[in-house]
Enzyme design. Structure first.
Site, PDB file in Angstrom:
ATOM      1  NE  ARG A  77      -3.089   2.696   2.728  1.00 33.92           N
ATOM      2  CZ  ARG A  77      -3.181   3.403   3.847  1.00 33.92           C
ATOM      3  NH1 ARG A  77      -2.683   2.923   4.972  1.00 33.92           N
ATOM      4  NH2 ARG A  77      -3.736   4.590   3.844  1.00 33.92           N
ATOM      5  CG  ASN A 291      -4.890   3.303   8.823  1.00 36.27           C
ATOM      6  OD1 ASN A 291      -5.088   2.344   8.102  1.00 36.27           O
ATOM      7  ND2 ASN A 291      -4.441   4.461   8.356  1.00 36.27           N
ATOM      8  CE1 TYR A 293       0.379   2.829  13.450  1.00 37.07           C
ATOM      9  CE2 TYR A 293      -1.568   4.017  12.731  1.00 37.07           C
ATOM     10  CZ  TYR A 293      -0.353   3.431  12.449  1.00 37.07           C
ATOM     11  OH  TYR A 293       0.136   3.448  11.158  1.00 37.07           O
TER      12      TYR A 293
END
Length: 552
Positions: A77, A291, A293
């Protein structure tokens, strides 16, 4: 690690951003982006770092593709720099910019790596920002035009496309708080940026779908934990969840905006939402990118202002950014998304990773144990959610029937201003090796499986020296060459390594070649774990690896 739901076509991926790795910001007709302007302002970025050179990917992409292939990636990506395609964000196309991505895509395919481009990763052409940026509804239409240009050029070879990367972060940090480019401090007046980005997504989706292409978006999602069971903390956590997660997930997955009354906003976000917008935004996706984290712990605010206040998460280790490392938050997030959105499409973990203060040992080794453990534990969290895949594979499993299609480790190369502990002679790190640009020598990191070292050793004429306190576990089967003389076999695992030198802690040396069938004495047998062939961190900590010249 034991991953019980890995599919047969399990694939590894990596994720990068154009401004953080490409460099060449003033070459081949590229126009300035908001990040070029932002980083040029004194005090905006630590130590005055810019993306002018970064990882020099623009010039060294062929080498980078080789690194990806050696690492075993089959999905990559990357983001396309809008100002490299249209220097002012509209009008004439810059052919050299398109040519670069043409070469990149062809190179990826030649290595058997699927290209997955992101169309917008925060580097808006500065000329569009001068006209209002994402506060201006017109930017969404310019984004659709740019999407059509790139899709027409690359769509014959690229099937999967990501429209936006983390629109919440770009809105909040770029327009609300001024931490990121373009550096505006609009506070809650930045909310129209959310809708105009999502409108851009919907318009771009239409362009891609018209060309028969697959469409994703990559949203930054976080589990939100109230700091206590009090009504005030729970209300604050609800408000934050609506702002961070649901402001961007609900319109795409449900076709509505969440209740934002805690932020003084109505369903039109100050008049930004017009008829037909939500129908464009909520057009079906082929997959949904996440995404992840960290979780976010929220408490009631101590003073007036925002209706929430972030509280620390205690009792866990932290990254170099100070972010808490909570792998189980990923499992919680995946399960929660499926519960909230029953029609959730297949999920791609489009980013996950950690910043680490890399330290180079006296022997030139970068011991990457923190990253190894981080990725290990997060993969186990995905597996615990009922399914696990890494970058482009498909798996139907789990109590919710949810499909998780990828985990992309970000980044595959150290981006600008992210690896402050790296010594100057080491300018590129990919999680497996450090490359010294001056000498061209490579440093093998602890934990690298020996089967990945074969091509590296052969290419550089290197042997492998293993030093340190080697764990003396006994393994079944002696070390011997393969039946066709193509490499060594460790306990029956083909390593495809030539010219291997093992230097054990007791001083004994074994030089192996295709013509020999070396045997290690019973006393000197070395455990597979000590050689990095399994991923138990307790064994990785017991050894270090470094290349030495063959025949030394």
């Amino acid at each position: 690690m034991a991953l019980n739901h890995l599919p047969a076509d399990f694939v590894w991926g990596a994720s990068t951003a154009a401004y953080q790795i490409e460099g060449a910001t003033k070459e081949d007709g590229r126009g300035p982006s908001v990040w070029d302007t932002f980083t040029a302002r004194p005090g905006t970025v630590r130590d005055g770092h810019t993306g002018d050179v970064a990882c020099d990917h623009y010039h060294r992409y062929e080498e980078d593709l080789s690194l990806m292939a050696e690492a075993g990636l089959t999905g990559y990506r990357f983001s396309i720099a809008w100002p490299r395609i249209q220097p002012t964000g509209t009008g004439e196309v810059n052919s050299p910019g398109l040519d670069f991505y043409d070469r990149l895509v062809d190179g990826l395919l030649a290595h058997g790596i699927e290209p997955v481009p992101t169309l917008f990763h925060w580097d808006l052409p500065q000329a569009l920002e001068d006209d209002g940026g994402w506060l201006n509804r017109d930017t969404a239409y310019r984004f659709a035009e740019y999407t059509a240009i790139v899709a027409d050029r690359l769509g014959d070879r690229v099937q999967k496309w990501i429209t936006l990367n983390e629109p919440f972060i770009h809105m909040a940090w770029g327009y609300g708080l001024g931490i990121h480019a373009p550096g505006r401090t609009l506070f809650l007046d930045c909310l129209p940026v959310a809708h105009h980005q999502l409108l851009g997504h919907g318009l771009a989706l239409g362009e891609l779908r018209a060309r028969g292409l697959q469409v994703l978006v990559a949203n930054n999602c976080t589990p939100v934990w109230p700091a206590s069971h009090s009504l005030a903390d729970r209300a604050a956590a609800r408000a934050y969840d609506h702002l961070h997660n649901r402001l961007f997930n609900d319109p795409i997955l449900s076709g509505t905006y969440p209740d934002l009354s805690d932020f003084g906003a109505d369903a039109t976000l100050g008049g930004s939402v017009r008829g037909g917008d939500l129908e464009l935004i909520s057009a079906p996706l082929d997959a949904f990118g996440i995404n992840y984290y960290k979780p976010t712990r929220i408490q009631a605010p101590a003073s007036e202002g925002l209706p929430f206040e972030e509280a620390p998460i205690e009792g866990c280790r932290r990254t170099a950014f100070g972010w808490p490392v909570v792998p189980d938050g990923l499992r919680e997030l995946l399960v929660g998304l499926k519960e909230r959105y029953p029609a959730l499409p297949p999920v791609y973990i489009t980013e996950n990773g950690c910043s680490v203060e890399d330290v180079v040992d006296a022997d030139g080794t970068v011991r990457d144990l923190d990253r190894i453990d981080y990725l290990d534990t997060h993969l186990q969290a995905v597996d615990a959610a009922g399914t696990a895949e890494v970058a482009e594979a498909v798996k139907d499993a789990g109590r919710d029937g949810q499909r998780v299609k990828s985990v992309g480790a970000g980044h595959s190369f150290s981006p600008v201003a992210v690896a402050p502990g790296v010594q100057l002679r080491l300018d590129r790190l990919d999680g497996l090796r450090a490359v010294d640009r001056a000498s061209g020598l490579v440093t093998v990191e602890a934990g690298m499986p020996l089967w990945k070292l074969g091509p590296l050793l052969a290419e550089h004429g290197l042997a492998l020296e293993i030093t340190g306190d080697i764990d003396r576990q006994t393994v079944s089967g002696a070390i011997s060459t393969g039946t066709h003389g193509s490499g060594l076999r460790f306990g029956g695992i083909a390593t495809q390594v030539r010219g291997l030198r093992l230097v054990l802690a007791d001083g004994s040396v074994v030089d192996c070649s295709a013509d020999e069938r070396p045997q290690l004495s019973r006393a000197a047998r070395v455990g597979l774990g000590a050689l990095g062939l399994i991923t138990e961190a307790t064994l990785h900590t017991r050894f270090g690896c470094r290349p030495v010249r063959a025949g030394r």
